[in-house]
Design an enzyme around this catalytic site. Sequence first.
Site, PDB file in Angstrom:
ATOM      1  N   ASP A 299      84.661   3.037 120.895  1.00  0.00           N
ATOM      2  CA  ASP A 299      84.701   4.230 121.730  1.00  0.00           C
ATOM      3  C   ASP A 299      85.574   5.248 121.012  1.00  0.00           C
ATOM      4  O   ASP A 299      86.751   4.980 120.737  1.00  0.00           O
ATOM      5  CB  ASP A 299      85.285   3.889 123.101  1.00  0.00           C
ATOM      6  CG  ASP A 299      85.297   5.064 124.063  1.00  0.00           C
ATOM      7  OD1 ASP A 299      85.144   6.224 123.620  1.00  0.00           O
ATOM      8  OD2 ASP A 299      85.475   4.829 125.269  1.00  0.00           O
TER       9      ASP A 299
ATOM     10  N   ASN B 134      79.926  12.266 115.246  1.00  0.00           N
ATOM     11  CA  ASN B 134      78.770  12.794 115.956  1.00  0.00           C
ATOM     12  C   ASN B 134      78.909  12.741 117.473  1.00  0.00           C
ATOM     13  O   ASN B 134      78.106  13.335 118.181  1.00  0.00           O
ATOM     14  CB  ASN B 134      77.515  12.020 115.519  1.00  0.00           C
ATOM     15  CG  ASN B 134      76.289  12.375 116.319  1.00  0.00           C
ATOM     16  OD1 ASN B 134      75.872  13.527 116.354  1.00  0.00           O
ATOM     17  ND2 ASN B 134      75.717  11.387 116.996  1.00  0.00           N
TER      18      ASN B 134
ATOM     19  N   TYR C 160      82.454  23.130 126.801  1.00  0.00           N
ATOM     20  CA  TYR C 160      81.795  22.677 125.572  1.00  0.00           C
ATOM     21  C   TYR C 160      82.100  23.629 124.421  1.00  0.00           C
ATOM     22  O   TYR C 160      82.538  23.216 123.345  1.00  0.00           O
ATOM     23  CB  TYR C 160      80.293  22.591 125.811  1.00  0.00           C
ATOM     24  CG  TYR C 160      79.484  22.176 124.614  1.00  0.00           C
ATOM     25  CD1 TYR C 160      79.538  20.874 124.125  1.00  0.00           C
ATOM     26  CD2 TYR C 160      78.641  23.082 123.963  1.00  0.00           C
ATOM     27  CE1 TYR C 160      78.788  20.486 123.016  1.00  0.00           C
ATOM     28  CE2 TYR C 160      77.883  22.702 122.872  1.00  0.00           C
ATOM     29  CZ  TYR C 160      77.963  21.401 122.401  1.00  0.00           C
ATOM     30  OH  TYR C 160      77.220  21.033 121.307  1.00  0.00           O
TER      31      TYR C 160
ATOM     32  N   LYS D 199      84.614  22.816 121.250  1.00  0.00           N
ATOM     33  CA  LYS D 199      84.015  22.820 119.922  1.00  0.00           C
ATOM     34  C   LYS D 199      84.657  23.874 119.006  1.00  0.00           C
ATOM     35  O   LYS D 199      84.733  23.691 117.784  1.00  0.00           O
ATOM     36  CB  LYS D 199      82.511  23.052 120.021  1.00  0.00           C
ATOM     37  CG  LYS D 199      81.736  21.851 120.551  1.00  0.00           C
ATOM     38  CD  LYS D 199      81.770  20.698 119.560  1.00  0.00           C
ATOM     39  CE  LYS D 199      80.772  19.623 119.910  1.00  0.00           C
ATOM     40  NZ  LYS D 199      80.698  18.566 118.869  1.00  0.00           N
TER      41      LYS D 199
ATOM     42  N   VAL E  45      67.978  20.945 118.417  1.00  0.00           N
ATOM     43  CA  VAL E  45      67.286  19.707 118.069  1.00  0.00           C
ATOM     44  C   VAL E  45      66.671  19.077 119.315  1.00  0.00           C
ATOM     45  O   VAL E  45      67.245  19.105 120.406  1.00  0.00           O
ATOM     46  CB  VAL E  45      68.260  18.710 117.393  1.00  0.00           C
ATOM     47  CG1 VAL E  45      67.510  17.476 116.900  1.00  0.00           C
ATOM     48  CG2 VAL E  45      68.982  19.380 116.233  1.00  0.00           C
TER      49      VAL E  45
END
Length: 273
Positions: free
Chosen positions: A56, A84, A164, A168, A197
Site C-alpha cells: 500500500d 502510478n 485532485y 497533483k 486515457v
Amino acid sequence: MPSYVIAGASRGIGLQFVLDLLARGDVVIALARNPEASRGLQNIKDRKNLHIIKADIADAASLKRAAEETAKATGGGLDVLINNGVYQDKTYIYNTLVDFPSTEELVSDFTKSFNTNVLGPILTTNAFLPLLKKGTQKKVITLNTGLADTKLILDIEYPKLTSYSISKAALDMVNVKYALALKKEGFSFLNISPGLVDTQAPPKPEEMGEVMEMITAFKKGYPDWTPMPMPTAESVGLMLEIIDKLTVENSGKFVSHKVGDFLSTCRYTEADY
C-alpha cells in the site's frame, strides 16, 4: 536486463506498464494493495520475470517489506521506479473550494488526496531509494496530470477537480525537490502526464453536464484538442519512449506524453489531462 517497480499495478495504466515491460523482457515488480483481487495480475502471475508484491503506497511498513522482497528478486538493485497510484473521490470531484458540503468533508477529501497523491509517492520513493542507488539507471517516474499545471488552469478558468488538482500540483514540487537533492548522485526524476486515457467507465447521464463544462474549458486553452480517450497501450507506449530517453540533464521536468522531442526547453508542454 533492467528492473522496474510499478506502484499501482493492479489495473489500467499500471497494469499496461507491467505488460509492456514484460514483453520487452524486463524484470517487473508489480505492487498492488490487493493483488489477489486484480484479475489482470492474476491472469499473468506465472509470466517469466514478473514478481507480484502486496503493498500500500500510503503505508510505510508495507513499502519497506516490498522493498525487501524486491531486493531478493533483483539481487539488491533497481533501475526504474514508476509511481502510478492515485486517489480521487468522485463524491467531491466537481466541488470548488468554496462549495464543499461541510468543513469536515473538505478536510477529509484533502487529507485522503494528499496521503495518496503526495505522501504516497514520497514514501514509495524513499522505500526504494537504497535499491535505486545500486541500479544502473536511477530513474523515478511519477504520473501526473495537466490539471496540475497552474498556468493552464488559470488560462482555461476551470475551478473544479479541486483536491485532485491541488495535490497533483504539490506532487510537481515533490519531483523538483527530489531532482535537486539527488542530481549529483546521477538520479533522473520525471513527472509525466499520460493524457486522456480510456481507463474508466463512461460518465453517467447525470455527470454529462459537468463533463461538458470541463471539455469546454479545456478547448478554450486548446481549441484543436479532441476529447477522445486514447487506448491505454498507446499512452504507455508514448510514455515509455520518453522514459527510455530520460537523462539526468532533464531531471525535475514535468512533461506531457506528447512531448515528442524530449529535449524540450519547457518544463511542461502540450498540456493534456
